[in-house]
Scaffold this active site. Sequence first.
Site, short mmCIF file in Angstrom:
data_model
loop_
_atom_site.label_atom_id
_atom_site.label_comp_id
_atom_site.label_asym_id
_atom_site.label_seq_id
_atom_site.Cartn_x
_atom_site.Cartn_y
_atom_site.Cartn_z
N LYS A 150 0.62 -0.97 0.20
CA LYS A 150 0.05 0.07 -0.33
C LYS A 150 0.94 1.27 -0.21
O LYS A 150 0.81 2.54 -0.24
CB LYS A 150 -0.64 -0.04 1.33
CG LYS A 150 -1.38 1.04 1.33
CD LYS A 150 -1.93 1.25 3.10
CE LYS A 150 -1.74 1.54 3.92
NZ LYS A 150 -1.66 3.02 4.74
N ASN A 151 1.47 1.25 0.64
CA ASN A 151 2.53 2.36 0.73
C ASN A 151 3.68 2.61 -0.44
O ASN A 151 4.30 4.06 -0.08
CB ASN A 151 3.76 2.47 2.59
CG ASN A 151 2.64 2.98 3.36
OD1 ASN A 151 1.45 3.19 3.75
ND2 ASN A 151 2.27 2.81 4.35
N ARG A 178 -4.35 10.39 4.78
CA ARG A 178 -3.16 11.38 4.84
C ARG A 178 -2.80 11.01 3.90
O ARG A 178 -1.61 12.27 3.88
CB ARG A 178 -2.60 11.49 6.41
CG ARG A 178 -2.86 11.25 7.46
CD ARG A 178 -2.02 11.46 8.69
NE ARG A 178 -1.05 11.59 8.98
CZ ARG A 178 -0.61 12.95 8.88
NH1 ARG A 178 -1.99 13.58 9.34
NH2 ARG A 178 0.03 13.98 9.03
N ASP A 203 5.64 0.25 12.16
CA ASP A 203 3.32 -0.13 11.06
C ASP A 203 3.85 -2.05 12.17
O ASP A 203 3.16 -2.03 11.82
CB ASP A 203 4.06 -0.62 9.87
CG ASP A 203 3.82 1.24 9.62
OD1 ASP A 203 3.05 2.12 10.40
OD2 ASP A 203 4.07 1.38 8.00
N ILE A 210 9.02 6.71 16.71
CA ILE A 210 8.71 6.97 15.66
C ILE A 210 7.26 7.92 15.61
O ILE A 210 7.47 8.59 15.76
CB ILE A 210 7.89 6.15 14.79
CG1 ILE A 210 9.34 5.66 14.66
CG2 ILE A 210 8.27 6.75 12.74
CD1 ILE A 210 10.32 5.59 14.03
N1 EPU Z 1 7.25 14.31 11.33
C1 EPU Z 1 7.29 15.39 11.09
N2 EPU Z 1 7.39 16.84 10.14
C2 EPU Z 1 6.85 16.50 9.22
C3 EPU Z 1 6.78 14.88 8.39
C4 EPU Z 1 7.22 13.80 9.64
O1 EPU Z 1 7.75 15.92 12.93
O2 EPU Z 1 7.04 17.47 7.90
C5 EPU Z 1 7.52 13.37 12.21
C6 EPU Z 1 6.17 12.58 12.27
O3 EPU Z 1 4.92 12.97 13.33
C7 EPU Z 1 6.81 11.22 12.85
C8 EPU Z 1 8.02 10.92 12.11
O4 EPU Z 1 8.47 11.79 11.89
O5 EPU Z 1 6.47 11.62 14.33
C9 EPU Z 1 7.66 9.84 10.90
O6 EPU Z 1 7.07 10.56 10.48
P1 EPU Z 1 6.85 9.83 8.51
O7 EPU Z 1 6.57 11.23 7.65
O8 EPU Z 1 8.24 8.68 8.45
O9 EPU Z 1 5.75 9.10 8.67
P2 EPU Z 1 4.40 9.69 7.04
O10 EPU Z 1 5.09 9.75 5.26
O11 EPU Z 1 3.69 10.31 7.27
C10 EPU Z 1 4.55 6.42 6.82
C11 EPU Z 1 3.74 5.70 6.73
C12 EPU Z 1 3.32 5.16 7.83
C13 EPU Z 1 4.47 5.07 8.44
C14 EPU Z 1 5.16 5.78 8.81
C15 EPU Z 1 6.60 5.19 9.51
C16 EPU Z 1 2.72 5.76 3.68
C17 EPU Z 1 1.63 5.93 3.56
N3 EPU Z 1 2.55 5.99 5.25
O12 EPU Z 1 3.75 7.32 6.95
O13 EPU Z 1 2.37 4.23 8.04
O14 EPU Z 1 4.16 4.50 9.90
O15 EPU Z 1 5.61 6.12 7.16
O16 EPU Z 1 7.45 4.25 8.62
O17 EPU Z 1 3.85 5.78 3.29
C18 EPU Z 1 0.69 2.76 8.40
O18 EPU Z 1 0.52 2.38 6.87
O19 EPU Z 1 0.06 2.19 8.68
C19 EPU Z 1 0.55 3.64 8.48
C20 EPU Z 1 0.81 4.85 9.00
#
Ligand code: EPU
Length: 417
Positions: free
Chosen positions: A22-23, A93, A305, A327
């Site tokens: 999915k991701n 999101r 995850d 995380i």
């Molecule tokens: N963060 C910030 N600022 C930002 C972006 C992120 O502070 O601008 C922080 C977040 O709050 C968090 C950390 O950085 O504490 C890591 O977040 P990240 O941005 O890596 O998460 P994401 O890209 O929003 C993706 C996956 C998530 C997965 C995380 C971590 C997708 C669509 N989603 O989210 O997947 O948990 O990376 O590996 O790729 C899931 O599939 O259940 C899911 C939540």
Amino acid sequence: MDKLRITGGRKLQGQVRISGAKNSALPAMAATLLTPEEVLLTNIPLVADIRTMRRLLGELGVKAEFEDGHAVRATAEKITSNEAPYDLVKTMRASVLALGPLLARSGKARVSLPGGCAIGARPINLHLKGLEKLGATIRTEYGYVEAEAERLTGARIVFDKITVTGTENMMMAAVLAKGTTVLENAALEPEVTDLAELLTKMGAKISGAGSPTITIEGVSSLHGATHAIIPDRIEAGTFLVAGAITDGDLEITACNPEHLTVVIDKLEDAGVSIEKGKDRLRVKPGSNLQASDVITKEYPGFATDMQAQYMALMTQANGISLITENIFENRFMHASELLRMGAHIRIDGARAIVGGKTRLTGATVIASDLRASASLVLAGLVADGVTIVDRIYHLDRGYEKIEEKLQSAGADIERVK
Ligand code: EPU
């Protein structure tokens, strides 16, 4: 609202085929915004988030059709709208992944601010800071982010914190920018590398994906491509735990064991016996589960995850395990539901202390997010009696037909409408 009804106690046996990630599929679909030509994506998982992304692409003017069950053919001949509306962003999101490609392709993007969610605040400040570095003007008002740039220009972007979708958004913005962009402290997740492969097939010039420094030389346009999405490592990990927690004999096929190295190591530390093949894994019966600590980290570390599923497993291991969530600040919502099923868990800030082995008993439980739901299903598989997992729309967002896959391996599970 659908629920899952699980009667625990069956050992899983047989084979389960893993779907596409999915991701990885979500950013790949967003990347189709970058070219007027046709992009064919295969091994797309049929989950709710993918349907939401298709709706979003439709709103923006992309013709995106499902084919043969697991493929999406998308053509963004003309971008007819620059806006990712609140209704879509609030359900997913990952809609924020439209920001980079929209801005790169059409010079303008208006995306609803995602806000917090069940697992944490999840700001997008690093996405916005990166786009500003590439020369975009960013305004946030009325709940929306508005980004504008005639043409983005390459820059050096150093992420304060590793972000998966942030890295993906910057890559998609930079591929059509003028000049060279260097992303430092970039995410190493296989989904980032998969996106880089797709973009490269589309004519982008990217090197270093999968390392902390990614270099992107902007090009003036991209073309069509065909790309197969990588297997879902989190779905595979979830089924590994399903095999282990039921002391089953379960083969997981169409997966990539290389993406699961740390999860496999951790499960082996906990006494799970796993046979490894090139694209398959087999959990063997007879494991004597022992408590083993885990700390979530960015890839290649133990994935956040997989934390909820691992916690369910640790309720069935002998001894005390310490699970540290590094995380997200609020990703222990499953613990209180596991407690209601008889688990011994204490939460202390970012740490959960799990005592095992405990007898779990069936209960009606509520899922708060995707992976929390998976952990409750896993607990239900070993609980005495009947477990009802409510609000499974979370589960449907990211697991393709989980109940059918579990049924085929002998679980007593059904969807109740
Ligand atoms: N963060 C910030 N600022 C930002 C972006 C992120 O502070 O601008 C922080 C977040 O709050 C968090 C950390 O950085 O504490 C890591 O977040 P990240 O941005 O890596 O998460 P994401 O890209 O929003 C993706 C996956 C998530 C997965 C995380 C971590 C997708 C669509 N989603 O989210 O997947 O948990 O990376 O590996 O790729 C899931 O599939 O259940 C899911 C939540």
